[in-house]
Enzyme design. Structure first.
Site, PDB file in Angstrom:
ATOM      1  N   GLU A  44      -7.374  13.571   1.860  1.00 33.80           N
ATOM      2  CA  GLU A  44      -7.035  14.884   2.436  1.00 33.80           C
ATOM      3  C   GLU A  44      -6.198  15.740   1.487  1.00 33.80           C
ATOM      4  OE1 GLU A  44      -5.511  12.119   3.044  1.00 33.80           O
ATOM      5  OE2 GLU A  44      -3.381  12.468   3.409  1.00 33.80           O
ATOM      6  N   CYS A  90      -4.007   5.417   4.125  1.00 37.73           N
ATOM      7  CA  CYS A  90      -2.706   4.969   3.628  1.00 37.73           C
ATOM      8  C   CYS A  90      -1.884   4.320   4.742  1.00 37.73           C
ATOM      9  CB  CYS A  90      -2.003   6.121   2.931  1.00 37.73           C
ATOM     10  SG  CYS A  90      -0.809   5.559   1.734  1.00 37.73           S
ATOM     11  N   ARG A 115       1.590  -3.715   1.657  1.00 38.66           N
ATOM     12  CA  ARG A 115       2.214  -2.394   1.583  1.00 38.66           C
ATOM     13  C   ARG A 115       2.776  -2.138   0.189  1.00 38.66           C
ATOM     14  NH1 ARG A 115       6.639  -1.715   5.877  1.00 38.66           N
ATOM     15  NH2 ARG A 115       6.446   0.478   5.270  1.00 38.66           N
ATOM     16  N   HIS A 167      -5.369   9.086  -0.427  1.00 36.64           N
ATOM     17  CA  HIS A 167      -5.276  10.295   0.406  1.00 36.64           C
ATOM     18  C   HIS A 167      -6.400  11.284   0.103  1.00 36.64           C
ATOM     19  CE1 HIS A 167      -1.222   9.709   2.163  1.00 36.64           C
ATOM     20  NE2 HIS A 167      -1.037   8.973   1.082  1.00 36.64           N
ATOM     21  N   GLY A 177       1.697   8.525   5.863  1.00 37.83           N
ATOM     22  CA  GLY A 177       3.081   8.813   6.221  1.00 37.83           C
ATOM     23  C   GLY A 177       3.865   7.543   6.005  1.00 37.83           C
ATOM     24  N   GLU A 178       4.528   7.077   7.019  1.00 41.80           N
ATOM     25  CA  GLU A 178       5.278   5.821   6.930  1.00 41.80           C
ATOM     26  C   GLU A 178       4.882   4.972   8.139  1.00 41.80           C
ATOM     27  OE1 GLU A 178       7.155   4.996   4.299  1.00 41.80           O
ATOM     28  OE2 GLU A 178       7.333   3.050   5.282  1.00 41.80           O
ATOM     29  N   ILE A 183      -0.294   7.305  -3.093  1.00 45.90           N
ATOM     30  CA  ILE A 183       1.144   7.561  -2.950  1.00 45.90           C
ATOM     31  C   ILE A 183       1.778   6.376  -2.219  1.00 45.90           C
ATOM     32  CG2 ILE A 183       2.921   9.111  -2.046  1.00 45.90           C
ATOM     33  CD1 ILE A 183       0.719  11.325  -1.991  1.00 45.90           C
ATOM     34  N   ARG A 184       2.541   5.597  -2.932  1.00 50.25           N
ATOM     35  CA  ARG A 184       3.144   4.366  -2.358  1.00 50.25           C
ATOM     36  C   ARG A 184       2.100   3.644  -1.492  1.00 50.25           C
ATOM     37  NH1 ARG A 184       7.622   5.001   0.984  1.00 50.25           N
ATOM     38  NH2 ARG A 184       8.237   2.936   0.330  1.00 50.25           N
TER      39      ARG A 184
HETATM   40  N1  GLN Z   1       4.205   3.203   1.942  1.00 48.83           N
HETATM   41  C1  GLN Z   1       3.837   3.725   3.211  1.00 48.83           C
HETATM   42  C2  GLN Z   1       3.862   2.648   4.294  1.00 48.83           C
HETATM   43  O1  GLN Z   1       4.035   1.517   3.990  1.00 48.83           O
HETATM   44  C3  GLN Z   1       2.474   4.378   3.167  1.00 48.83           C
HETATM   45  C4  GLN Z   1       2.492   5.547   2.211  1.00 48.83           C
HETATM   46  C5  GLN Z   1       1.563   6.662   2.563  1.00 48.83           C
HETATM   47  O2  GLN Z   1       1.019   6.765   3.671  1.00 48.83           O
HETATM   48  N2  GLN Z   1       1.412   7.577   1.624  1.00 48.83           N
HETATM   49  O3  GLN Z   1       3.695   2.947   5.442  1.00 48.83           O
END
Ligand code: GLN
Length: 196
Positions: free
Chosen positions: A172, A79, A106, A170, A47-48, A134-135
């Site tokens: 999942e 992540c 990050r 990920h 997530g973030e 993903i990021r």
């Molecule tokens: N870029 C997000 C962060 O720094 C992590 C991205 C993700 O969980 N897919 O928290």
């Protein structure tokens, strides 16, 4: 029977629940601190990380989560969840929960490669594990007690420190359950040790 929770403050919760569901595993969506007590293992989803940290503080999860891990109960972060677990975050003064002896960076793969997929060898899991980034963060360095389970080129993307497991990508988001099965096995082993 083991009980595994997915921290559900933000992020990809349902996907982890789906991957964990198996005979002998009871999965719960964790929204309240009291729920931690009954769990044998816990997943921090992607997530973030900054948003998740804000919600961890807001709902009083910070100390209970640290206490959960300190009991030796397994925790698996993917992540953003991995970022929550790291002792150090590149460019920041301190980490969040600071559970694992490692430094993460990050959004480490740059704009062109914000998201991509590849196949990786993950020790103990498989040699053809589909990895969806993903990021994603990467693990810049790990302490002596941390085992590197997978690398993407020169970069560490999966690490384990005893009962703690962190992954940049990920698992999942694929149909491959092997990564989650590996974590379920960690939870079963920790529970057996705790009871003996
Ligand atoms: N870029 C997000 C962060 O720094 C992590 C991205 C993700 O969980 N897919 O928290």
């Amino acid at each position: 029977m083991v009980k595994i929770g997915v921290l559900a403050l933000q992020g990809a919760v349902r996907e982890h629940v789906r991957c964990l569901e198996a005979p002998g595993v009871e999965v719960s969506i964790v929204k309240k601190v009291e729920q931690l007590e009954e769990l044998d293992g816990l997943v921090f989803p992607g997530g973030e990380s900054t948003t998740m940290r804000r919600l961890i503080d807001k709902y009083g999860f910070f100390e209970p989560l640290k206490a959960f891990a300190a009991q030796g109960k397994p925790v698996f972060g993917t992540c953003a969840g991995l970022i929550l677990m790291a002792a150090r975050i590149d460019g920041e003064d301190h980490g969040h929960l600071e559970l694992m002896d490692m430094t993460v960076q990050r959004n480490a793969f740059g704009r062109q490669r914000e998201s991509f997929e590849t196949d990786l060898i993950v020790e103990g899991v498989g040699d053809d594990v589909r990895a969806v980034f993903i990021r994603a963060p990467l693990i810049q360095e790990v302490g002596q007690n941390v085992d590197v389970l997978s690398k993407f080129g020169d970069e560490i993307v999966v690490a384990r420190q005893g009962h703690l497991l962190g992954c940049s990508f990920h698992p999942e988001l694929t149909d491959d359950r092997r990564f989650h099965q590996y974590f379920v096995q960690m939870v079963k082993e920790a529970k057996t040790i705790a009871q003996s």
